[in-house]
Design a protein around this motif. Structure first.
Motif, PDB file in Angstrom:
ATOM      1  N   MET A 173       0.834  -1.200   0.000  1.00 23.26           N
ATOM      2  CA  MET A 173       0.000   0.000   0.000  1.00 23.26           C
ATOM      3  C   MET A 173       0.868   1.249   0.000  1.00 23.26           C
ATOM      4  N   THR A 174       0.237   2.331  -0.259  1.00 27.05           N
ATOM      5  CA  THR A 174       0.844   3.634  -0.063  1.00 27.05           C
ATOM      6  C   THR A 174       0.072   4.290   1.071  1.00 27.05           C
ATOM      7  N   SER A 175       0.795   4.795   2.076  1.00 25.86           N
ATOM      8  CA  SER A 175       0.077   5.249   3.255  1.00 25.86           C
ATOM      9  C   SER A 175       0.381   6.692   3.596  1.00 25.86           C
ATOM     10  N   ILE A 176      -0.625   7.384   4.055  1.00 26.77           N
ATOM     11  CA  ILE A 176      -0.450   8.742   4.557  1.00 26.77           C
ATOM     12  C   ILE A 176      -0.932   8.759   5.994  1.00 26.77           C
ATOM     13  N   LEU A 177      -0.067   9.246   6.858  1.00 27.68           N
ATOM     14  CA  LEU A 177      -0.326   9.192   8.274  1.00 27.68           C
ATOM     15  C   LEU A 177      -0.404  10.622   8.780  1.00 27.68           C
ATOM     16  N   VAL A 178      -1.548  11.004   9.281  1.00 29.14           N
ATOM     17  CA  VAL A 178      -1.692  12.341   9.841  1.00 29.14           C
ATOM     18  C   VAL A 178      -1.640  12.211  11.353  1.00 29.14           C
ATOM     19  N   THR A 179      -0.679  12.874  11.963  1.00 26.03           N
ATOM     20  CA  THR A 179      -0.503  12.667  13.398  1.00 26.03           C
ATOM     21  C   THR A 179       0.258  13.840  14.003  1.00 26.03           C
ATOM     22  N   HIS A 180       0.243  13.903  15.342  1.00 23.10           N
ATOM     23  CA  HIS A 180       1.160  14.847  15.968  1.00 23.10           C
ATOM     24  C   HIS A 180       2.146  14.105  16.868  1.00 23.10           C
ATOM     25  N   ASP A 181       2.120  12.780  16.768  1.00 16.32           N
ATOM     26  CA  ASP A 181       3.028  11.994  17.605  1.00 16.32           C
ATOM     27  C   ASP A 181       4.358  11.799  16.880  1.00 16.32           C
ATOM     28  N   ILE A 182       5.296  12.709  17.157  1.00 14.24           N
ATOM     29  CA  ILE A 182       6.542  12.716  16.386  1.00 14.24           C
ATOM     30  C   ILE A 182       7.401  11.502  16.703  1.00 14.24           C
ATOM     31  N   MET A 183       7.456  11.088  17.968  1.00 10.14           N
ATOM     32  CA  MET A 183       8.371  10.009  18.358  1.00 10.14           C
ATOM     33  C   MET A 183       8.003   8.706  17.653  1.00 10.14           C
ATOM     34  N   GLN A 184       6.715   8.347  17.717  1.00 14.05           N
ATOM     35  CA  GLN A 184       6.258   7.111  17.106  1.00 14.05           C
ATOM     36  C   GLN A 184       6.438   7.188  15.595  1.00 14.05           C
ATOM     37  N   SER A 185       6.114   8.350  15.008  1.00 14.57           N
ATOM     38  CA  SER A 185       6.190   8.472  13.566  1.00 14.57           C
ATOM     39  C   SER A 185       7.617   8.277  13.071  1.00 14.57           C
ATOM     40  N   MET A 186       8.571   8.876  13.795  1.00 13.09           N
ATOM     41  CA  MET A 186       9.965   8.792  13.338  1.00 13.09           C
ATOM     42  C   MET A 186      10.435   7.354  13.272  1.00 13.09           C
ATOM     43  N   LYS A 187       9.816   6.481  14.069  1.00 14.28           N
ATOM     44  CA  LYS A 187      10.241   5.080  14.063  1.00 14.28           C
ATOM     45  C   LYS A 187       9.757   4.355  12.816  1.00 14.28           C
ATOM     46  N   ILE A 188       8.643   4.801  12.235  1.00 17.50           N
ATOM     47  CA  ILE A 188       8.048   3.964  11.188  1.00 17.50           C
ATOM     48  C   ILE A 188       7.979   4.592   9.811  1.00 17.50           C
ATOM     49  N   VAL A 189       7.995   5.923   9.686  1.00 18.95           N
ATOM     50  CA  VAL A 189       7.687   6.493   8.369  1.00 18.95           C
ATOM     51  C   VAL A 189       8.924   6.673   7.502  1.00 18.95           C
ATOM     52  N   ASP A 190       8.684   6.944   6.198  1.00 28.34           N
ATOM     53  CA  ASP A 190       9.762   7.176   5.253  1.00 28.34           C
ATOM     54  C   ASP A 190      10.065   8.663   5.117  1.00 28.34           C
ATOM     55  N   TYR A 191       9.020   9.470   5.245  1.00 29.17           N
ATOM     56  CA  TYR A 191       9.159  10.871   4.885  1.00 29.17           C
ATOM     57  C   TYR A 191       8.181  11.670   5.728  1.00 29.17           C
ATOM     58  N   ILE A 192       8.556  12.872   6.112  1.00 30.99           N
ATOM     59  CA  ILE A 192       7.689  13.658   6.991  1.00 30.99           C
ATOM     60  C   ILE A 192       7.455  15.052   6.417  1.00 30.99           C
ATOM     61  N   TYR A 193       6.202  15.492   6.449  1.00 38.38           N
ATOM     62  CA  TYR A 193       5.871  16.889   6.132  1.00 38.38           C
ATOM     63  C   TYR A 193       5.437  17.566   7.419  1.00 38.38           C
ATOM     64  N   PHE A 194       5.930  18.774   7.661  1.00 41.12           N
ATOM     65  CA  PHE A 194       5.457  19.555   8.803  1.00 41.12           C
ATOM     66  C   PHE A 194       4.532  20.645   8.299  1.00 41.12           C
ATOM     67  N   ILE A 195       3.402  20.756   8.921  1.00 38.36           N
ATOM     68  CA  ILE A 195       2.445  21.781   8.498  1.00 38.36           C
ATOM     69  C   ILE A 195       2.138  22.682   9.679  1.00 38.36           C
ATOM     70  N   SER A 196       2.151  23.985   9.408  1.00 32.99           N
ATOM     71  CA  SER A 196       1.731  24.922  10.438  1.00 32.99           C
ATOM     72  C   SER A 196       0.960  26.045   9.783  1.00 32.99           C
TER      73      SER A 196
END
Lengths: 280, 265, 170
Positions: free
Chosen positions: A210-233
């Motif tokens: 699959m191709t997955s998009i994960l919307v979250t504010h949990d940075i620690m968990q995300s850094m363990k699993i994702v390939d790429y991160i976008y920061f939005i403010s």
């Protein structure tokens, strides 16, 4: 923070766009003209990757998912999935498009009047004419994938928060979607459930292609699993990059987010009159 | 002067709001009709809602019918005895029930028992994003959730109203014939001679069908339109009961004028 | 809840609901009796005064319901009330039948009574009844009674000549 987003990774975005499955080009969205929730978002998700969209609460992350589902249309710009603009689809095409999507809602959104089995079976029953025995086997396989085969006959109200999230995950992947969307999958979970769900998202992404998009504010968990991160403010992409470059970044916003400091580019105080004036 | 203007402005705003809402309800109604195909192809969905709306309302509706029939007989006896017309008790009880009380009271009970439950359920599904989840799964929530509940209500209420009237007549029989001792033959005989099945009973049934559409529509609409918060759902539930009650009574007046005006002139 | 149990309950519910409708139509209403003799013929009767007669009021003969009042209207030439009666087809009446408007009880509903004559020719569809007797008006009766009383107390008492002088001394 209105400058061009800081691209922190070595690979330029243009190169990755070659095999982009999901693309947002200069997308702006607002319910009224003067209050934009998103303004000029550029975002690319290559096929087979797991990408996180991060930001504080209320920064418009969920709006991105709703744009992808075709529930809302961008005011400006284009949302493309496999090269086709979602906004230009007819009602039938949007429904066909949604059948290839799987979405996990913030609190699971399991149907409270059905058993776990019927919840996972729901999309299969609605969209296929498979016989009951086949559906049963499929559902048990999906539930097994999230480790909850034994809960098939329970009601969602009898599950813990973490288990309910995993059942919702099983329902999300019931029809083997091409694209999986996760809206705050970690919200309100204890640390163990949290890492279980995190690992599962990664595993399913790779196992099912699959191709997955994960919307979250949990940075620690995300850094363990994702390939790429976008920061939005405030409706803009202000930083992006792969995990190592995010970790090494000196961008003040990224640092504040990663280190969890209360004050920084994102202010602790809500805009107000100077303190002296209010207490005069 | 400015107070008058303010008052008028508020009245204007309220009227515009009401008309706007009426427009939404109408559009929603047509959306339900358009999306009712699923309910026809999969009657099991509607059967489940008939269970929720109809079967679970049986006890309260039947008990109320029985008691109202008994009270009617007691009160009616008081009045009829003054004119020496106690044998007309059957007529009094039956006509009051099939023309008015059956359809109206059953609809009021239905609105507070089943209508509020429908509103709360749909509102809660909206609050917990279950409706949004369906939409993203390419399942239209109006077809899958709203329409079956609507039709379940439309089918249930006329049956409940008929049961209400029947038990009411039986309650009247219990008190009038068994307790007070009116002659059973004249109780039933006078009733049958005076109650016309087309004029009285069919009009009563038509009333309850109209109420069924109105209450079911209000219930599903308020649920679907509820603010997705706990307060929003509870406010919507209250609105369902209040709006239903007012709508039932207003419709009842209009229908009565049209159906039974032969008796007035 | 098990699907089979739900099906069963809904089945019971619908069955007793329809049963209740049938009960209302048959036992409370008159579906059964009307179905037998719904067909019939229409005759007309003219009254000087129809009183409180309403459409759908019963038409009785010897106390038996033989039809219903179909419609009531005013003839604007003769200023009589024209009452159309729907008589069930199994009942036939002689041509010289008298139609009268009576009240059941003192304050009850009014109905049309048919008193059969001796003619051998029967009334047909769209026939007219020649002899009628108008509704008795309570007010008239009362005023007549008062009037005759007043006359009784006055010494020279020529009778008012009215047929109905209830309470008059012999």
């Amino acid at each position: 923070m209105t400058a061009a987003p800081a691209n922190l990774s070595a690979v330029p975005a243009a190169a990755a766009a070659a095999d982009a499955l999901v693309e947002l080009r200069d997308v702006s969205f607002g319910y009224s003209k003067d209050r934009l929730i998103l303004s000029g978002i550029n975002l690319t998700v290559p096929r087979g990757k797991l990408v996180a969209v991060m930001g504080g609460s209320g920064c418009g992350k969920t709006t991105i998912l709703r744009l992808l589902c075709g529930q809302i249309r961008p005011s400006v710009g284009e949302v493309r999935v496999e090269g086709r603009s979602v906004a230009a689809m007819s009602r039938e095409e949007i429904y066909a498009h949604r059948r290839r999507l799987g979405m996990l809602f913030q609190f699971g959104a399991l149907f409270t009047d059905m058993t776990v089995h019927d919840n996972v079976a729901f999309p299969i029953r609605e969209h296929t004419d498979l016989p009951e025995e086949v559906i049963r086997d499929l559902v048990l396989m999906k539930l097994n994938a999230v480790g909850l085969r034994g809960t098939a006959n329970l009601k969602p109200s009898e599950l813990s928060g973490g288990m309910a999230r995993r059942v919702a995950l099983a329902r999300t992947i019931a029809l083997d979607p091409q694209i999986a969307l996760y809206d705050e999958p970690f919200a309100g979970l204890d640390p163990i459930s949290l890492s279980v769900v995190g690992q599962m998202i990664r595993r399913l992404n790779d196992a099912l292609g699959m191709t997955s998009i994960l919307v979250t504010h949990d940075i620690m968990q995300s850094m363990k699993i994702v390939d790429y991160i976008y920061f939005i403010s405030e409706g803009r992409v202000i930083a992006e990059g792969d995990v190592p470059s995010i970790r090494a970044s000196h961008d003040p916003f990224v640092r504040q987010f990663v280190d969890g400091e209360p004050d920084g580019p994102v202010h602790f105080h809500y805009p107000a009159k100077p303190l002296a004036e209010d207490f005069a | 002067m400015s107070m008058l203007a303010r008052l008028l402005r508020r009245l204007g705003r309220a009227s515009i709001g009401a008309i706007e809402r009426l427009g939404f309800v109408t559009r929603f109604y047509f959306a339900i009709l358009r999306q009712s195909g699923t309910s026809v192809v999969r009657p099991q969905l509607v059967v489940k809602e008939i269970y929720q709306a109809g079967v679970l309302s049986l006890i309260i509706v039947m008990m109320s019918g029985l008691f109202i029939g008994m009270v009617l007989a007691l009160q009616g006896y008081e009045t009829l005895a003054r004119f020496g017309a106690t044998e007309s008790m059957g007529v009094l009880v039956a006509l009051s029930l099939v023309r008015e009380l059956g359809p109206v009271v059953a609809a009021l009970l239905f609105a507070s028992r089943a209508g509020s439950a429908i509103t709360a359920e749909i509102g809660l599904m909206k609050t917990t994003e279950q409706l949004a989840a369906m939409e993203v799964m390419a399942v239209d929530p109006i077809a899958r959730v709203v329409a079956p509940r609507f039709w379940g209500g439309v089918i249930s209420l006329p049956l409940l109203a008929a049961l209400f009237s029947m038990l009411g007549v039986y309650g009247g029989y219990l008190v009038g014939v068994q307790l007070i001792g009116i002659d059973g033959g004249s109780f039933w005989g006078q009733m049958q001679a005076s109650v016309d099945w087309r004029y009285d009973i069919m009009n009563g049934v038509i009333k309850s069908i109209v109420f069924a559409f109105a209450v079911s529509l209000i219930a599903v609409f308020e649920g679907y339109d509820a603010k997705p918060t706990a307060e929003g759902v509870s406010a919507a539930t209250t609105r369902t009961v209040v709006t239903s009650a007012l709508t039932i009574l207003a419709l009842d007046f209009v229908l009565t004028v049209f159906m039974f005006r032969g008796g007035i002139n | 809840m098990n699907r089979k149990i739900i099906d069963l309950w809904v089945g019971i519910f619908v069955a007793i609901g329809l049963g209740a409708l049938l009960f209302l139509a048959l036992k409370v209403g008159n579906l059964l009796s009307i179905n037998e003799d719904r067909r019939g013929y229409q005759i007309e009767a003219r009254f000087d005064n129809v009183g409180n007669l309403k459409p759908r009021a019963p038409v009785k003969s010897a106390g038996v319901v033989v039809g219903r009042v179909e419609s009531i209207r005013l003839d604007d030439k003769t200023f009589e009330g024209i009452v159309r009666l729907h008589i069930y087809s199994q009942y036939l009446f002689p041509r010289d039948t008298i139609a009268a408007i009576f009240t059941s009880g003192l304050l009850g509903e009014q109905f049309v009574s048919l008193e059969a004559g001796g003619d051998t020719v029967m009334l047909k569809d769209e026939s007219k009844i020649a002899k009628t007797q108008s509704a008795i008006q309570l007010e008239k009766l009362v005023s007549q009674f008062m009037f005759s009383k007043a006359q009784d107390s006055a010494p020279p008492a020529p009778s008012a000549g009215g047929a109905a002088t209830p309470g008059a001394k012999p």
